[in-house]
Write an enzyme that holds these catalytic residues in place. Structure first.
Site, PDB file in Angstrom:
ATOM      1  N   ASP A 103     -23.939  47.201 -31.876  1.00 27.76           N
ATOM      2  CA  ASP A 103     -23.946  46.679 -30.512  1.00 27.76           C
ATOM      3  C   ASP A 103     -22.565  46.893 -29.899  1.00 27.76           C
ATOM      4  O   ASP A 103     -21.564  46.384 -30.409  1.00 27.76           O
ATOM      5  CB  ASP A 103     -24.304  45.185 -30.538  1.00 27.76           C
ATOM      6  CG  ASP A 103     -24.315  44.577 -29.146  1.00 27.76           C
ATOM      7  OD1 ASP A 103     -25.025  45.106 -28.287  1.00 27.76           O
ATOM      8  OD2 ASP A 103     -23.585  43.600 -28.920  1.00 27.76           O
ATOM      9  N   THR A 147     -24.679  48.329 -23.423  1.00 25.69           N
ATOM     10  CA  THR A 147     -23.215  48.132 -23.513  1.00 25.69           C
ATOM     11  C   THR A 147     -22.513  49.378 -24.070  1.00 25.69           C
ATOM     12  O   THR A 147     -21.424  49.717 -23.621  1.00 25.69           O
ATOM     13  CB  THR A 147     -22.888  46.910 -24.397  1.00 25.69           C
ATOM     14  OG1 THR A 147     -23.616  46.998 -25.623  1.00 25.69           O
ATOM     15  CG2 THR A 147     -23.260  45.619 -23.700  1.00 25.69           C
ATOM     16  N   ASP A 172     -30.510  40.883 -27.253  1.00 25.48           N
ATOM     17  CA  ASP A 172     -30.594  42.065 -26.379  1.00 25.48           C
ATOM     18  C   ASP A 172     -32.015  42.264 -25.862  1.00 25.48           C
ATOM     19  O   ASP A 172     -32.228  42.585 -24.692  1.00 25.48           O
ATOM     20  CB  ASP A 172     -30.130  43.324 -27.128  1.00 25.48           C
ATOM     21  CG  ASP A 172     -28.611  43.439 -27.174  1.00 25.48           C
ATOM     22  OD1 ASP A 172     -27.952  42.454 -26.775  1.00 25.48           O
ATOM     23  OD2 ASP A 172     -28.086  44.473 -27.615  1.00 25.48           O
TER      24      ASP A 172
END
Length: 533
Positions: A67, A100, A401
């Site tokens: 992530d 991201t 997410d």
């Protein structure tokens, strides 16, 4: 003499101006290099075939993730511009919750384009103005590609959540976690009228034991603490009246350090009687309100509940769950409709919460307490299981997410295909628009357009494919009018992403473009770094 003076002053002015220009170039180059280094560090984590990073903290704490926001947040960065990319990923995480890594890689590619334009002696102001114009056009292209979605269409929502989960460590469990994320969000909103989702209404509870396959959705509460079994206290209560208390059921202590010296049995007996009377009075007041389940907040000053109090409560058939964390109090209070009580005098029947059933159940990793049949119904818990904390933490991040992806769809009810289809369409569209731009604007538009090719290039590269051949083939498909074609990393070919159900919220893509462009423009406007004490 006068001519010589004029010549000397002109020469000194020219040299100082040249030095100033050179300093500005050096500052911009330094900023661009620092920011690109951060973007390149996480570029290998992009896409379903992206690599994971093992992050080791100074305290020896290890976490495994891909992530982007998590990786950047845990990086120790010194350069102020590099920290701007951390803030960029954090802003994308807040706005859309996903993308991201994409936004950071895109910002790095735009900065590389800026460096090439600066080397071609194009002024930073020209670059910034045209980047902002190009970003607006890119957003229009995205919106033209997007398709509206109805929140009652569960299959489409599950497909979007599964696309988000496909690039995570727990990707193989996406067929389980994606429906859980969708059902959780649909449970806490009204699909007909919702324009946003409060993710605080969804509680993610983690417990080591079992596998991710054992993860479940619970319409109510899951407490990882166990019920007290002192003196045979109850572990199952039907039609529960729940008291949520923040005071202690133990003998009081003075505020100062002190010692009580007992030199005979009479004094000892009197002190024990006082303690029993004190505890019994509190327990009787609790029973009088009709309370049959007691949730006790963890205390750091003294024991939250004594053995004697537990004994009395068990005899009165009151179920006790102690060591409730302070952070969980707000969610528990909202879910069961109880008001946290700070003193015994404030306890009354109208401040109790309710539930149809509260019981302790056994799981593969230990016992937990489940509270079901809650009155409000707009709160839900996701009980996540995993073999160790590394897997659990990553499962929680991935689930967050996926929840954010569904929230993005609720905010802006449009979907767009994934597999870098949108990025290549933007690149082709902006290159056509570049021909219409006057002067140097055409060069800047073209550079901005080419920067978007980093996404399909990186997706192909991380999947072990030939990036140049894949991107060329993808451009050819889009030039023929196949707007929904993208890279299928599983088969290593170009295919229709709409048929493959590889979709994502429009908000994720538009947010990434806007935030990356804003950050890059901000970096380009910096021409000096001033240190202050």
């Amino acid at each position: 003499t006068l001519a010589r003076h004029k010549h000397m002053s002109t020469t000194s002015t020219t040299s100082s101006a040249r030095e100033g220009t050179q300093k500005q170039k050096d500052v911009r180059s330094s900023n661009i290099i620092a920011a690109r280094a951060v973007a390149d560090a996480i570029r290998t984590s992009l896409g379903p075939r992206g690599m994971d990073k093992m992050i080791q903290g100074s305290d020896g704490d290890v976490s495994i993730t891909n992530d982007g926001a998590t990786i950047l947040k845990k990086m120790e960065l010194m350069h102020p511009t590099a920290k701007m990319l951390v803030d960029l990923a954090a802003a994308q995480d807040v706005e859309a919750g996903d993308g991201t890594t994409t936004v950071t890689v895109l910002a790095g590619s735009l900065l590389k384009a800026c460096q090439n334009l600066l080397d071609a002696h194009i002024h930073p102001t020209t670059i910034v103005e045209n980047f902002q114009l190009a970003a607006k056009e890119a957003l229009k292209i995205c919106k033209n590609m997007a398709t509206p979605i109805d929140l009652s269409d569960r299959d489409s929502l599950v497909a979007a959540a599964a696309t988000s989960l496909s690039s995570k460590v727990v990707a193989q469990y996406s067929n389980l976690l994606a429906p859980i994320a969708v059902d959780a969000v649909r449970h806490v909103i009204d699909p007909a009228t919702a324009t946003n989702v409060d993710l605080n209404d969804i509680k993610v509870v983690k417990k080591v034991g079992g596998t991710i396959d054992d993860t479940e959705l619970v319409e109510g509460l899951v407490l990882t603490q166990t019920a007290s079994k002192v003196a045979g206290g109850p572990t199952r209560v039907v039609d529960a009246k729940i008291g949520l208390i923040q005071f202690q059921l133990s003998p009081p202590k003075s505020n100062m350090e002190n010692k009580i010296v007992i030199d005979n049995y009479t004094m000892l007996d009197r002190m024990l009687k006082q303690e029993r009377k004190y505890i019994l009075d509190i327990v009787k007041k609790i029973k009088k309100t009709g309370c049959n389940v007691l949730l006790i907040q963890k205390s750091i000053l003294r024991d939250a509940v004594s053995e004697l109090a537990l004994n009395y409560l068990a005899k009165l058939k009151i179920m006790v769950v102690k060591e409730i964390e302070r952070d969980d109090i707000e969610f528990i209070s909202k879910t069961i409709g109880a008001i946290p009580i700070a003193s015994i005098e404030a306890l009354s029947a109208d401040k109790l919460g309710s539930a149809k059933l509260i019981e302790e159940v056994g799981t593969s990793g230990g016992r937990v307490v489940k509270v079901t049949g809650i009155p409000t119904g707009n709160f839900i818990s996701v009980f996540v299981r995993g073999s160790n904390m590394l897997v659990l933490d990553e499962a929680e991040r991935s689930l967050h997410d996926a929840l954010c992806v569904i929230r993005s769809i609720v905010k802006q009810k449009h979907m767009i295909v994934g597999g870098a289809a949108a990025e290549i369409e933007i690149a082709i569209g902006l290159q056509k628009l570049a021909l219409e731009q006057p002067g140097l604007g055409a060069n800047v538009f073209k550079a901005f357009a080419n920067a978007f090719e980093i996404i399909p290039y990186t997706l192909a590269e991380n999947a072990g494919l030939h990036p140049i051949a894949i991107v060329t083939e993808l451009r050819a498909k889009h030039a023929e009018g196949n707007k929904t074609f993208g890279i299928n990393v599983r088969t290593g070919a170009i295919s229709n992403m709409a048929d493959e159900k590889v979709t994502q919220p429009l908000l994720v893509t538009t947010s990434a473009i806007s935030l990356a462009t804003t950050t890059v423009c901000m970096i380009m406007k910096i021409d000096d770094v001033i240190l202050v004490r």
